[in-house]
Design a protein around this motif. Structure first.
Motif, PDB file in Angstrom:
ATOM      1  N   LYS A   1       0.711  -1.249   0.122  1.00 18.77           N
ATOM      2  CA  LYS A   1       0.083   0.055   0.161  1.00 18.77           C
ATOM      3  C   LYS A   1       0.827   1.350  -0.039  1.00 18.77           C
ATOM      4  CE  LYS A   1      -3.015  -2.533   3.220  1.00 18.77           C
ATOM      5  NZ  LYS A   1      -3.593  -2.470   4.497  1.00 18.77           N
TER       6      LYS A   1
ATOM      7  N   PRO B   1      -2.317  -0.903  -4.971  1.00 21.81           N
ATOM      8  CA  PRO B   1      -3.648  -1.710  -4.920  1.00 21.81           C
ATOM      9  C   PRO B   1      -3.314  -3.271  -4.987  1.00 21.81           C
ATOM     10  CG  PRO B   1      -3.662  -0.989  -6.976  1.00 21.81           C
ATOM     11  CD  PRO B   1      -2.372  -0.459  -6.542  1.00 21.81           C
TER      12      PRO B   1
ATOM     13  N   PHE C   1      -5.324  -5.626  -2.168  1.00 23.60           N
ATOM     14  CA  PHE C   1      -6.564  -5.591  -2.433  1.00 23.60           C
ATOM     15  C   PHE C   1      -7.148  -6.445  -3.536  1.00 23.60           C
ATOM     16  CE2 PHE C   1      -6.840  -1.764   0.680  1.00 23.60           C
ATOM     17  CZ  PHE C   1      -6.555  -2.481   1.706  1.00 23.60           C
ATOM     18  N   LEU C   2      -6.395  -5.959  -4.702  1.00 28.11           N
ATOM     19  CA  LEU C   2      -6.899  -6.659  -5.898  1.00 28.11           C
ATOM     20  C   LEU C   2      -6.608  -8.314  -5.990  1.00 28.11           C
ATOM     21  CD1 LEU C   2      -5.375  -4.299  -8.702  1.00 28.11           C
ATOM     22  CD2 LEU C   2      -7.677  -4.678  -8.156  1.00 28.11           C
TER      23      LEU C   2
ATOM     24  N   PRO D   1     -13.695  -6.087  -8.534  1.00 25.55           N
ATOM     25  CA  PRO D   1     -13.290  -4.961  -7.517  1.00 25.55           C
ATOM     26  C   PRO D   1     -14.404  -3.739  -7.216  1.00 25.55           C
ATOM     27  CG  PRO D   1     -11.450  -5.490  -8.954  1.00 25.55           C
ATOM     28  CD  PRO D   1     -12.545  -6.032  -9.386  1.00 25.55           C
TER      29      PRO D   1
ATOM     30  N   GLU E   1      -6.150   4.958  -0.145  1.00 25.74           N
ATOM     31  CA  GLU E   1      -5.495   5.042  -1.502  1.00 25.74           C
ATOM     32  C   GLU E   1      -5.456   3.820  -2.412  1.00 25.74           C
ATOM     33  OE1 GLU E   1      -2.470   8.484  -1.601  1.00 25.74           O
ATOM     34  OE2 GLU E   1      -2.018   7.566   0.203  1.00 25.74           O
ATOM     35  N   ALA E   2      -5.084   2.615  -1.420  1.00 23.95           N
ATOM     36  CA  ALA E   2      -4.911   1.419  -2.271  1.00 23.95           C
ATOM     37  C   ALA E   2      -6.347   0.983  -2.768  1.00 23.95           C
ATOM     38  CB  ALA E   2      -4.195   0.564  -1.156  1.00 23.95           C
ATOM     39  N   ALA E   3      -7.382   1.320  -1.712  1.00 22.99           N
ATOM     40  CA  ALA E   3      -8.448   0.771  -2.080  1.00 22.99           C
ATOM     41  C   ALA E   3      -9.233   1.460  -3.534  1.00 22.99           C
ATOM     42  CB  ALA E   3      -9.708   1.087  -1.044  1.00 22.99           C
ATOM     43  N   LYS E   4      -8.894   2.907  -3.251  1.00 21.48           N
ATOM     44  CA  LYS E   4      -9.509   3.672  -4.587  1.00 21.48           C
ATOM     45  C   LYS E   4      -8.695   3.292  -5.786  1.00 21.48           C
ATOM     46  CE  LYS E   4     -12.287   6.338  -3.969  1.00 21.48           C
ATOM     47  NZ  LYS E   4     -13.694   5.935  -4.158  1.00 21.48           N
ATOM     48  N   ALA E   5      -7.584   3.060  -5.795  1.00 23.46           N
ATOM     49  CA  ALA E   5      -6.636   2.657  -6.911  1.00 23.46           C
ATOM     50  C   ALA E   5      -7.086   1.357  -7.495  1.00 23.46           C
ATOM     51  CB  ALA E   5      -5.166   2.512  -6.428  1.00 23.46           C
ATOM     52  N   ALA E   6      -7.727   0.482  -6.590  1.00 21.47           N
ATOM     53  CA  ALA E   6      -8.489  -0.764  -7.119  1.00 21.47           C
ATOM     54  C   ALA E   6      -9.674  -0.403  -7.531  1.00 21.47           C
ATOM     55  CB  ALA E   6      -8.252  -1.713  -5.808  1.00 21.47           C
TER      56      ALA E   6
END
Length: 246
Positions: free
Chosen positions: A164, A167, A170-171, A181, A195-200
């Protein structure tokens, strides 16, 4: 049990029906922050390693990345070279704190996980920490299930190319859940995790337990709550992430 066919037609394209959970700061009050602070002795003044520094710079990142970020934030000039030893010192201190019983579950998190599980949603747990499984295993939900066992997918502590705020973690969780996703929400307390969630292309549920709601909103969390009791389960049951109404 919620089935995709039960979601209103107009919401099906983007509706949520799977959950991914971070561990430290979301499910458990773990001693990670204390371990990072305690291990700073010899590198920098531990008193300067505040909760704000931890949340903004370190929380949610893989161990070595967190060590680099912490040392850099504390003004250590040779932060790259010092990071591996600092990371190992932090890990040793963390293991000692865990043995001493310094891990506690957040009651609102246990209620929320149980409620989402009761909807029949597929759930994953996804933490950068390699200590997450050991910390979750003794914790029990109302149903009697171990907190660790309630998740059908567990990607904690996986060795990935990018931690992180990338993503990748989480992916991987969504892939192992066999859910696109866009149909997943991620419960996270750290800006790097949101940020990682939104990027995914996932919905970000920010859990602001430390008065850091503004940090989570700044990285575009879809909903920020101080307690997971504040998530409206009636809305979540039809795929919407909303706050409870007064």
């Amino acid at each position: 049990m919620l089935h995709q066919s039960q979601i209103p037609e107009r919401d099906q394209r983007l509706a949520l029906y799977a959950g991914i959970f971070d561990v430290d700061g979301v499910l458990l009050a773990s001693p990670h922050e204390q371990a990072w602070r305690d291990a700073l002795a010899g590198y920098a003044d531990p008193a300067g390693f505040t909760t704000a520094v931890y949340q903004a710079e370190v929380a949610g990142k893989p161990r070595l990345d967190g060590a680099r970020a912490a040392l850099k934030a504390m003004g250590v000039s040779e932060f790259d070279g010092e990071a591996p030893a600092y990371a190992e010192a932090k890990q040793a201190r963390l293991e000692a704190l865990i043995r001493d019983g310094a891990v506690k579950a957040f009651p609102d998190a246990l209620r929320f996980v149980q409620a989402v599980h009761d909807l029949g949603w597929p759930l994953a747990v996804a933490s950068s920490s390699k200590n997450a499984n050991a910390m979750m295993r003794p914790i029990r939900l109302r149903s009697g299930l171990s907190l660790l066992d309630v998740f059908s997918v567990n990607v904690c502590g996986r060795d990935l190319e990018h931690g992180k705020p990338a993503p990748e973690l989480f992916l991987l969780a969504a892939s192992e859940l066999h859910i696109a996703p866009v149909h997943c929400f991620v419960a996270e307390d750290a800006p790097a995790g949101i940020e990682a969630a939104k990027a995914a292309h996932m919905a970000g549920l920010g859990v602001a337990r430390l008065g850091d709601a503004d940090l989570l909103r700044a990285v575009k969390a879809d909903l920020v709550v101080g307690s997971l009791d504040d998530v409206a389960m009636r809305d979540l049951a039809v795929g919407r992430l909303c706050r409870t109404r007064a």
